[in-house]
Design an enzyme around this catalytic site. Sequence first.
Site, short mmCIF file in Angstrom:
data_model
loop_
_atom_site.label_atom_id
_atom_site.label_comp_id
_atom_site.label_asym_id
_atom_site.label_seq_id
_atom_site.Cartn_x
_atom_site.Cartn_y
_atom_site.Cartn_z
CG MET A 3 8.16 2.04 -4.43
SD MET A 3 9.11 1.73 -2.92
CE MET A 3 9.80 3.34 -2.57
CB ILE B 287 0.60 8.05 0.20
CG1 ILE B 287 -0.39 7.41 1.17
CG2 ILE B 287 0.20 9.50 -0.12
CD1 ILE B 287 -0.32 7.98 2.58
CD GLU B 288 3.59 5.98 -6.10
OE1 GLU B 288 4.45 5.07 -5.96
OE2 GLU B 288 2.98 6.19 -7.18
N GLY C 67 2.52 -6.30 -11.02
CA GLY C 67 2.56 -7.71 -10.64
C GLY C 67 3.96 -8.14 -10.23
CG HIS D 133 -1.97 -1.09 1.15
ND1 HIS D 133 -2.69 -1.49 2.24
CD2 HIS D 133 -2.38 -1.86 0.12
CE1 HIS D 133 -3.53 -2.45 1.89
NE2 HIS D 133 -3.35 -2.70 0.61
CG HIS E 172 -3.98 -5.28 -9.40
ND1 HIS E 172 -3.16 -6.23 -9.96
CD2 HIS E 172 -3.76 -5.34 -8.06
CE1 HIS E 172 -2.48 -6.83 -9.00
NE2 HIS E 172 -2.82 -6.31 -7.84
#
Length: 386
Positions: free
Chosen positions: A294, A151-152, A318, A149, A315
């Site tokens: 990242m 935040i960017e 992977g 999970h 999504h």
Amino acid sequence: MDTPTPVLSWAGHDLAKQETKMAKNVASLPFVFKHVALMPDVHMGKGALVGSVIATKDAVIPAAVGVDIGCGMMAIQTPFRGEKLDGKLKKIRLDLEAQIPVGFEENQEISKAATNWQGWQGFQELHKGVRGLENKAIKQLGSLGGGNHFIEVCIDTEDRVWLMLHSGSRNIGNKLAQCHIDTAKDLAKLADLSLPDRDLAYFVAGTPEFAAYWRDLQWAQQYASRNRELMMSRFMRVIEQHLNGGKKMKPLLTINCHHNYAEREVHFGEEVYVTRKGAVRAQVDDYGIIPGSMGTKSYIVQGKGNAHSFCSCSHGAGRIMSRSMAKNTYTLDDFIAQTSGVECRKDAELLDEIPAAYKQIDRVMANQADLVTVVATLKQVVCIKG
């Protein structure tokens, strides 16, 4: 694949032996509708492959949905240009880390936005195994969680600033899922069902167990969506302080989508239950978010409504490497080099999230050109991992 139900794959490569077995296991179930669709980022999961789209008639598999019910993405396009971020990235990261709990942390002060969520009205109707967790669930509403999970803050190829985050239903979703997965396994054992994998235990529509799971599933999916909204609201306040003198901004585009969930949908003229385990709905003009790892690119997309994928797309990138393998293969210096230009923590705790542990997002996107149209290409400049 030699299975009773076909398997259609967008992976662009042959599956590994264990992946093939997992796909065949799902395709062998008698209630699977038409075919199983595998997205370009497909990889090993529990029971079913991550990156599977499974349409079913009159049954649903709790472990195929998984334990992070409603996990997904939220993104907004801001009116700001990238130059506004100059010299502010580290302070933005530190302020975000102070405002949004990550990992196992929860909110110490509960906001009215959390307590006023209408979902609490139905909490006591949920599975008895979670009824003592209401206070924890309230405190965690508006928190990130751990794992992959994130935040960017991102900048697209047109120099526009985007805010993006990835999270799900936190501890309450996990506990609900486990309660129902255990029930499904117990029922399968009592019925002496012959399953190719115990994690493919299922509920049959019309039974009390199915109804209870479906109710709790929808609740957890709504919780996950609201969780992202509350975090994004705080995210926006931080950005407004740094880029807009504290004045409120109006997002140019807002997207909030699940990628671990199940819904009733109509496909090939029939109403079915569609489980997307690591896949995004991509009906015609649906907006979706496909993040890379990242240090790589991410994509905002619109769906093309491809019937054969059950109107779905990937999504993310992977994983190609387990977390333990990534830590044993790469060094902190490798991580620092691969996240060059990204304002993030540069410590060994994040080594399992090194970009090289993931598939190449460009290849993933090339393999789903018939599923989505790219609307924007983003590159993160700030990344906070759970």
